[in-house]
Design an enzyme around this catalytic site. Structure first.
Site, mmCIF file in Angstrom:
data_model
loop_
_atom_site.group_PDB
_atom_site.id
_atom_site.type_symbol
_atom_site.label_atom_id
_atom_site.label_comp_id
_atom_site.label_asym_id
_atom_site.label_seq_id
_atom_site.Cartn_x
_atom_site.Cartn_y
_atom_site.Cartn_z
ATOM 1 N N ARG A 88 50.468 55.335 35.372
ATOM 2 C CA ARG A 88 50.009 53.920 35.509
ATOM 3 C C ARG A 88 51.966 53.488 35.964
ATOM 4 O O ARG A 88 51.761 52.410 37.406
ATOM 5 C CB ARG A 88 49.534 53.173 34.620
ATOM 6 C CG ARG A 88 49.736 51.861 34.766
ATOM 7 C CD ARG A 88 49.253 51.210 33.118
ATOM 8 N NE ARG A 88 49.303 49.700 32.998
ATOM 9 C CZ ARG A 88 48.225 48.915 33.155
ATOM 10 N NH1 ARG A 88 47.361 48.774 33.638
ATOM 11 N NH2 ARG A 88 49.302 47.729 32.865
ATOM 12 N N TYR A 129 42.549 38.476 29.577
ATOM 13 C CA TYR A 129 43.102 38.029 28.885
ATOM 14 C C TYR A 129 45.408 37.980 29.246
ATOM 15 O O TYR A 129 44.787 38.540 30.412
ATOM 16 C CB TYR A 129 43.375 39.638 27.709
ATOM 17 C CG TYR A 129 43.621 41.473 28.972
ATOM 18 C CD1 TYR A 129 44.867 41.039 28.955
ATOM 19 C CD2 TYR A 129 42.186 41.644 28.620
ATOM 20 C CE1 TYR A 129 44.635 42.941 30.380
ATOM 21 C CE2 TYR A 129 42.877 43.090 29.950
ATOM 22 C CZ TYR A 129 43.957 43.100 30.787
ATOM 23 O OH TYR A 129 44.041 44.338 31.560
ATOM 24 N N ARG A 137 47.751 55.021 39.214
ATOM 25 C CA ARG A 137 46.257 55.713 39.235
ATOM 26 C C ARG A 137 45.452 55.627 39.879
ATOM 27 O O ARG A 137 44.549 55.619 40.047
ATOM 28 C CB ARG A 137 46.467 56.034 37.611
ATOM 29 C CG ARG A 137 46.197 54.476 36.405
ATOM 30 C CD ARG A 137 46.080 55.271 35.396
ATOM 31 N NE ARG A 137 45.650 54.375 34.769
ATOM 32 C CZ ARG A 137 45.926 54.517 32.921
ATOM 33 N NH1 ARG A 137 45.740 55.348 32.844
ATOM 34 N NH2 ARG A 137 45.703 53.494 32.151
ATOM 35 N N GLU A 138 45.447 53.789 40.232
ATOM 36 C CA GLU A 138 44.462 53.429 40.856
ATOM 37 C C GLU A 138 44.434 53.339 42.118
ATOM 38 O O GLU A 138 44.195 52.679 42.608
ATOM 39 C CB GLU A 138 44.638 51.607 40.505
ATOM 40 C CG GLU A 138 45.375 51.062 38.838
ATOM 41 C CD GLU A 138 44.808 49.607 38.754
ATOM 42 O OE1 GLU A 138 45.719 49.395 39.956
ATOM 43 O OE2 GLU A 138 45.581 49.863 37.712
ATOM 44 N N GLU A 181 40.307 43.601 41.506
ATOM 45 C CA GLU A 181 40.286 44.212 40.451
ATOM 46 C C GLU A 181 38.989 44.688 41.124
ATOM 47 O O GLU A 181 37.783 44.752 41.690
ATOM 48 C CB GLU A 181 40.689 44.295 39.554
ATOM 49 C CG GLU A 181 41.148 43.256 38.654
ATOM 50 C CD GLU A 181 42.356 44.721 38.014
ATOM 51 O OE1 GLU A 181 41.769 45.538 38.224
ATOM 52 O OE2 GLU A 181 43.663 43.862 37.382
ATOM 53 N N HIS A 233 43.995 45.742 42.680
ATOM 54 C CA HIS A 233 44.287 46.692 41.426
ATOM 55 C C HIS A 233 43.113 46.863 41.617
ATOM 56 O O HIS A 233 42.326 46.439 42.160
ATOM 57 C CB HIS A 233 45.078 45.987 40.354
ATOM 58 C CG HIS A 233 46.696 45.376 40.575
ATOM 59 N ND1 HIS A 233 46.955 46.038 39.673
ATOM 60 C CD2 HIS A 233 47.445 44.847 41.273
ATOM 61 C CE1 HIS A 233 48.429 45.884 39.642
ATOM 62 N NE2 HIS A 233 48.930 44.626 40.416
ATOM 63 N N SER A 234 42.638 47.783 40.627
ATOM 64 C CA SER A 234 41.344 48.396 39.998
ATOM 65 C C SER A 234 41.766 48.736 38.950
ATOM 66 O O SER A 234 43.016 48.962 38.453
ATOM 67 C CB SER A 234 41.269 49.936 40.945
ATOM 68 O OG SER A 234 41.334 51.088 40.807
ATOM 69 N N TYR A 235 40.334 48.712 37.770
ATOM 70 C CA TYR A 235 39.000 48.381 38.255
ATOM 71 C C TYR A 235 38.889 46.980 37.300
ATOM 72 O O TYR A 235 39.356 46.885 36.239
ATOM 73 C CB TYR A 235 38.067 49.622 38.283
ATOM 74 C CG TYR A 235 37.826 50.408 36.803
ATOM 75 C CD1 TYR A 235 37.192 49.691 36.058
ATOM 76 C CD2 TYR A 235 39.542 50.918 36.143
ATOM 77 C CE1 TYR A 235 36.948 50.335 34.688
ATOM 78 C CE2 TYR A 235 39.192 51.410 34.797
ATOM 79 C CZ TYR A 235 38.275 50.907 34.029
ATOM 80 O OH TYR A 235 38.223 51.777 32.688
ATOM 81 N N ASN A 290 53.594 45.187 36.724
ATOM 82 C CA ASN A 290 52.922 44.022 36.919
ATOM 83 C C ASN A 290 53.191 43.620 35.214
ATOM 84 O O ASN A 290 52.514 42.792 35.183
ATOM 85 C CB ASN A 290 51.322 44.783 37.505
ATOM 86 C CG ASN A 290 50.918 43.161 37.867
ATOM 87 O OD1 ASN A 290 51.420 41.789 38.391
ATOM 88 N ND2 ASN A 290 49.573 42.448 37.152
#
Ligand SMILES: *[C@@H]1O[C@H](CO)[C@@H](O)[C@H](O)[C@H]1NC(C)=O
Ligand SMILES: [Zn+2]
Length: 416
Positions: free
Chosen positions: A233, A355, A177-178, A377, A303-305, A250
């Site tokens: 995702r 994290y 979805r990114e 990101e 990646h995002s966001y 990932n």
């Protein structure tokens, strides 16, 4: 009759696409441990979709938490959150409206357009045509097929010198979805070939090194976001013993695999898979990098966001042996990025900056010996989240170019 049949098929296809009418994206800021446990409780009992962070069990006091709440759960979730007197902000009031609004480039173009989101078929055709149009700068190879059999197109961008050059490996589209991320990889290739010979920095880079660019890693997932569920995702592989589909790519690499910030439940959005590299896409990428590891000096995964530039480690709190160098390169790259439009990025090791999460491709590449391993990101910080409008493709890609060029130039400078 044929027309009617066709209309019927179109109607069926449209119906099958998930719609998000009345669904919301909420931002909450837990200020106490009680708030944290309310959020975690919520995630256990209600099907909510965590946008940031990507799972509930890593939520901590003071974190910004963005959650997509489906319509049927909205009343209950809102009541619980308000009763807890937690700060709740509505980021997206109606997700379906945002899904439609992201395609805000109304220019009519047939086929590929760098300032629009392109589906897989269009990207695949583009990869073939841009490489055949620039034979002295681009070569193309397929590094394997996806679970559903789509070819993973890899473009090698660099002046052909006849000798083996050091390289940067960059991939986009890990998480389906990114969408801004495949857009960036396409932009990068076009910008590289069109500024070679005029931009001194790019010319130097392409003369001295190669960029391996994988425009879409998780092609099956990306295709699924176009045809069925915009919020998908994971990959699209079947899981034995479960009706839930897909693995979080990932979390699927051999770096502290599944020890922290990942799930062993196939229904989770952060499912680590049945073993490291269980996903054929992960295996194809890892095989390519392992085979060519002597020349790959940098690994970039986009990646995002959230506007972050992260580096190892994410699977543990311990700092990387090259921590201070990675930190200073990240600082340089983010300040180059900021110089264009003022976009602020935070940077640091994954585990301490956001994290802990195990099984990421950046940690895996670093432990393999590829020192300059970074995760981008991209924009934004939550106003649109995964639904960044097309009008932001150009500024996002332009500023990100500066950061990627900064890192690559640093790598080149330290090789010669
Ligand atoms: C890298 O590895 C793959 C095999 O995994 C191979 O096909 C390719 O030619 C290698 N080298 C380069 C420079 O692409
Ligand atoms: Zn991602």
């Amino acid at each position: 009759m044929k027309v009617l049949l066709l209309l019927g098929l179109v109607a069926v296809a449209l119906c099958e696409q998930t719609r998000f009418v009345g669904e919301r994206v909420l931002r909450v800021k837990p200020e106490t441990y009680e708030h944290v446990s309310i959020i975690q409780e919520l995630s256990r009992n209600v099907k909510v979709d965590f946008w940031r962070p990507d799972r509930a069990d890593i939520v901590t006091v003071g974190m910004t938490v963005d959650i997509h709440v489906p319509a049927p759960q909205l009343a209950m979730v809102s009541t619980i959150l308000h009763q807890s007197d937690m700060e709740v902000e509505v980021l997206i009031g109606d997700l379906q409206v945002a899904v439609e609004a992201q395609m805000n480039n109304k220019r009519f173009t047939k086929g590929h357009d760098y300032m629009k989101y392109n589906n897989w078929e269009t990207i695949n055709d583009w990869a073939i045509s841009i490489s055949s149009a620039n034979p002295d700068l681009i070569s193309r190879q397929v590094i394997g097929n996806t679970y559903e059999g789509r070819p993973m197109q890899l473009l090698t961008v660099g002046k052909k010198t006849g000798s083996v050059k050091p390289a940067v490996f960059m991939d986009c589209g890990f998480h389906a979805r990114e969408w801004i991320t495949p857009a960036f990889c396409q932009w990068f290739v076009q910008e590289a070939v069109s500024t070679y010979g005029s931009d001194a920095e790019m010319t130097n880079l392409l003369d001295k090194m190669d960029f391996f660019v994988l425009p879409v890693f998780n092609i099956d997932g990306y295709e699924y976001t176009w045809t069925r569920d915009r919020m998908w995702r994971k990959t699209r592989s079947k899981n034995s013993g479960s009706s839930c589909v897909g693995t979080d790519p990932n979390r699927n690499f051999d770096a502290g695999w599944c020890t922290v910030g990942a799930s062993s439940n196939p229904c989770s959005d952060t499912y680590c898979g049945s073993r490291p590299e269980s996903e054929i896409e992960s295996k194809n990428l890892a095989n390519f990098i392992r085979t060519n590891k002597s020349i790959i000096k940098s690994y970039l995964t986009v990646h995002s966001y959230s506007q972050l530039l992260l580096f190892p480690y994410s699977y543990k709190y311990g700092l990387a042996a090259d921590h201070s160098e990675l930190l200073s390169v990240a600082q340089g790259a983010t300040s180059a990025l900021r110089s264009l439009y003022g976009t602020k990025y935070q940077y640091g090791p994954g585990a301490v900056t956001i994290y802990p999460a195990a099984g990421g491709s950046d940690d895996w590449a670093y432990d393999l010996g590829i020192k300059y391993a970074y995760t981008f990101e991209l924009r934004d910080t939550g106003r649109y989240g995964f639904l960044l409008p097309e009008s932001e493709i150009k500024p996002t890609c332009e500023e990100t170019m500066l950061a990627v060029k900064y890192i690559a130039s640093y790598v080149v400078k330290n090789l010669y």
